[in-house]
Write a protein that holds these residues in place. Structure first.
Motif, short mmCIF file in Angstrom:
data_model
loop_
_atom_site.label_atom_id
_atom_site.label_comp_id
_atom_site.label_asym_id
_atom_site.label_seq_id
_atom_site.Cartn_x
_atom_site.Cartn_y
_atom_site.Cartn_z
N ASP A 1 27.29 41.70 37.90
CA ASP A 1 27.06 40.28 38.17
C ASP A 1 28.38 39.55 38.38
OD1 ASP A 1 24.34 40.15 38.11
OD2 ASP A 1 24.18 39.28 36.10
N TYR A 2 29.33 39.84 37.49
CA TYR A 2 30.64 39.17 37.55
C TYR A 2 31.28 39.36 38.93
CZ TYR A 2 35.68 38.63 36.89
OH TYR A 2 36.99 38.29 37.06
N ARG A 3 31.30 40.62 39.39
CA ARG A 3 31.92 40.90 40.69
C ARG A 3 31.15 40.22 41.82
NH1 ARG A 3 32.97 47.35 39.84
NH2 ARG A 3 34.64 47.14 38.32
N PHE A 4 29.84 40.26 41.71
CA PHE A 4 28.99 39.65 42.74
C PHE A 4 29.24 38.13 42.79
CE2 PHE A 4 24.98 37.71 44.07
CZ PHE A 4 24.75 38.39 45.26
N LEU A 5 29.26 37.49 41.62
CA LEU A 5 29.44 36.04 41.56
C LEU A 5 30.85 35.62 42.00
CD1 LEU A 5 27.60 35.45 38.17
CD2 LEU A 5 26.83 34.62 40.40
N CYS A 6 31.82 36.49 41.73
CA CYS A 6 33.21 36.15 42.09
C CYS A 6 33.49 36.32 43.58
CB CYS A 6 34.19 37.01 41.30
SG CYS A 6 34.39 36.45 39.61
N ALA A 7 32.57 36.99 44.29
CA ALA A 7 32.77 37.19 45.73
C ALA A 7 32.40 35.90 46.46
CB ALA A 7 31.94 38.37 46.21
N ASP A 8 33.19 34.88 46.23
CA ASP A 8 32.93 33.56 46.80
C ASP A 8 34.27 32.85 46.99
OD1 ASP A 8 31.62 31.25 47.61
OD2 ASP A 8 30.08 31.47 46.05
N GLU A 9 34.30 31.85 47.84
CA GLU A 9 35.59 31.17 48.07
C GLU A 9 35.82 30.02 47.08
OE1 GLU A 9 35.17 30.21 52.18
OE2 GLU A 9 36.03 32.11 52.80
N TYR A 10 34.72 29.54 46.52
CA TYR A 10 34.87 28.40 45.61
C TYR A 10 34.15 28.74 44.30
CZ TYR A 10 34.34 23.80 43.57
OH TYR A 10 34.36 22.75 42.70
N LEU A 11 34.88 28.72 43.18
CA LEU A 11 34.26 29.07 41.90
C LEU A 11 34.38 27.92 40.90
CD1 LEU A 11 35.60 32.72 41.28
CD2 LEU A 11 33.51 32.04 42.47
N GLU A 12 33.29 27.69 40.19
CA GLU A 12 33.32 26.77 39.04
C GLU A 12 33.03 27.61 37.82
OE1 GLU A 12 31.42 22.80 41.03
OE2 GLU A 12 30.68 23.45 39.08
N LEU A 13 34.01 27.70 36.93
CA LEU A 13 33.86 28.58 35.77
C LEU A 13 33.73 27.75 34.50
CD1 LEU A 13 36.84 30.94 36.66
CD2 LEU A 13 34.44 31.44 37.00
N GLU A 14 32.79 28.15 33.65
CA GLU A 14 32.72 27.58 32.31
C GLU A 14 33.37 28.60 31.39
OE1 GLU A 14 28.83 26.36 30.99
OE2 GLU A 14 29.53 26.27 28.91
N VAL A 15 34.40 28.16 30.67
CA VAL A 15 35.20 29.11 29.88
C VAL A 15 35.29 28.62 28.43
CG1 VAL A 15 37.45 30.24 29.69
CG2 VAL A 15 36.57 29.60 31.94
N LEU A 16 35.15 29.57 27.52
CA LEU A 16 35.28 29.27 26.09
C LEU A 16 36.63 29.81 25.65
CD1 LEU A 16 32.98 28.06 24.38
CD2 LEU A 16 32.39 30.42 23.70
N ASP A 17 37.49 28.96 25.06
CA ASP A 17 38.77 29.53 24.61
C ASP A 17 38.62 30.13 23.21
OD1 ASP A 17 39.06 27.54 22.71
OD2 ASP A 17 40.41 26.33 23.93
N ALA A 18 39.71 30.73 22.71
CA ALA A 18 39.63 31.47 21.44
C ALA A 18 39.25 30.56 20.27
CB ALA A 18 40.95 32.18 21.17
#
Ligand code: SF4
Length: 441
Positions: free
Chosen positions: A42-59
């Motif tokens: 899924d990660y690779r599939f979703l990243c195959a795009d020109e524009y990404l909006e990522l929700e990220v949790l830091d440590a």
């Protein structure tokens, strides 16, 4: 459905997009363009795009929203703790030859996990049985075109396969392969041969059934490996298995060779290959290197000895000097199964003036085998067999003996512990080039 965990980052590659954006080890990706990836696929599939909006949790548990633009096929440069962000799809079979069940008790829990997960098959080439897939996973294989997969067929006759996998759901393998065929998806197949169960006419039937898919323009089955059953001294009693004898190995070699000949004429491909171990058990010469085509079953030990020798000769011709400036003495540890085949390589290394390499070809006392392939030697075996030997300035240790990505042998003994107890440095070497470079460095 299993709960999806945020994808925990374990490495940020230098000079990557992720490094530039400021990702850190310990951060975790929750979603990409609003979708939670359940695994690396899924990660690779979703990243195959020109524009990404990522929700990220830091440590520290804080959420961040990151927007970035990149080329469609550009990788972010992240590595994760696991390829699966939900849980592993577990095995529901009870194969009597299962290597997991043939380990000693009392080791760490993860050594006893039995996976049968099509995602690991797609990503890493591990074998699966197709006995545990709900409809939604079949749909996902089709929609995402997850091909090729690596399938443990063992036998195509329903009763024989059910007996081998000890699973009443195991009898539909030909229908399942036809499902792949109808969608122009492909598999590589393996047969673990257990004498008295799936040999003889059953092996013939299995190979012919699988070869029948070659009649199609995109054959669902692209290759088959026949592998001898591996037994250890820890296997459960009364498991109905018998080891492969030299005469059984000769019989299987001759049976498969005549099928190979037929397939080469009919389909233009050898199609079915024997693991190197058959020839070692039968004490017969390995097939010529040219017979392996593009080595479709190399990770199953099919052609790996011939490929290693071929690569050794090519790389040594390029980088092996005539002499070393400083004398060096090393010990190369291998399984005794390859002792004979690797003699020319040893001779070639010792032609370098100042370099002295001795081979220690061991069997595995740990597993209770008299003949062992290199990948099955353990820390216990090294400690037992090398304790009072003069090992020179270090041990060349083929990294196939170690668990993937770890400095630990299959018996959970660490390289560091063996090195300390033998009082000698150990140099894990992955492949031919590292082996040679370690000799001359
Ligand atoms: S399918 Fe694999 S993991 Fe499962 S029991 Fe059989 S050999 Fe073991």
């Amino acid at each position: 459905m299993a709960t999806i965990q945020p994808a925990r980052i374990t490495k940020v590659l230098p000079d990557s997009i992720a490094a530039e954006v400021g990702f850190e080890v310990g951060d975790a990706i929750v979603s990409i363009n609003g979708v939670q990836p359940r695994d690396l696929i899924d990660y690779r599939f979703l990243c195959a795009d020109e524009y990404l909006e990522l929700e990220v949790l830091d440590a520290s548990g804080q959420t961040h929203h990151v927007e970035l633009e990149k080329d469609y096929d550009e990788d972010l440069g992240l590595e994760f703790a696991s390829a699966l962000f939900d849980s592993l799809i577990q095995c529901n079979n009870r194969c009597p030859f299962c290597f997991i069940d043939q380990q000693p008790p009392g080791k760490r829990e993860s050594l006893y996990y039995k996976d049968d997960d099509y995602r690991l098959s797609f990503l890493y080439g591990s074998y699966l049985t197709l006995t545990n897939l709900p409809e939604r996973e079949w749909q996902r294989i089709e929609q995402m075109r997850l091909s090729p997969l690596y399938v443990s067929v063992h036998a195509t006759e329903p009763d024989v396969r059910i007996r081998l996998l000890k699973n009443p759901r195991a009898g539909k393998i030909l229908e399942q392969i036809a499902w792949f065929q109808a969608r122009r998806l492909q598999i590589h197949a393996q047969v673990v041969l257990c004498p008295g169960i799936n040999d003889g006419k059953h092996l013939e039937q299995t190979i012919r059934d699988l070869a029948s898919f070659q009649e199609n323009d995109v054959p669902a089955v692209t290759s088959v490996a026949v592998v001898p059953v591996g037994l250890t001294r820890f296997r459960p009693p009364e498991d109905e298995l018998v080891p492969v004898t030299p005469s059984k190995a000769k019989e299987v070699i001759s049976q498969v060779r005549s099928l190979q000949q037929e397939f080469r004429q009919k389909y233009g491909t050898t199609f079915v290959w024997l693991a190197d171990e058959w020839f070692l058990i039968a004490q017969e010469d390995l097939p010529d290197e040219s017979e392996y085509e593009d080595y479709p079953q190399i990770d199953n030990g099919v052609g790996s000895i011939q490929l290693f020798i071929k690569q050794f000769m090519a790389i040594s011709a390029q980088i092996l000097p005539t002499k070393l400036t400083k004398q060096k003495r090393l010990t190369w540890v291998v399984g005794n199964a390859v002792e004979h085949a690797f003699q020319p390589l040893l001779t070639r290394l010792n032609q370098v003036e100042g370099l002295q390499v001795q081979m220690q070809a061991l069997n595995s006392d740990y597993w209770g085998q008299s003949i062992s392939v290199t990948g099955l030697l353990t820390g216990h075996d090294l400690l037992l067999k090398l304790r009072n030997c003069d090992l020179g300035e270090g041990i060349l240790l083929p990294s196939v003996m170690l668990k993937h990505g770890e400095s630990v042998f299959l018996d959970d003994v660490s390289v560091e512990e063996v090195s300390q107890k033998l009082n000698v440095p150990i140099y894990p070497v992955a492949g031919v080039e590292e082996l040679i470079r370690q000799c001359i460095s």
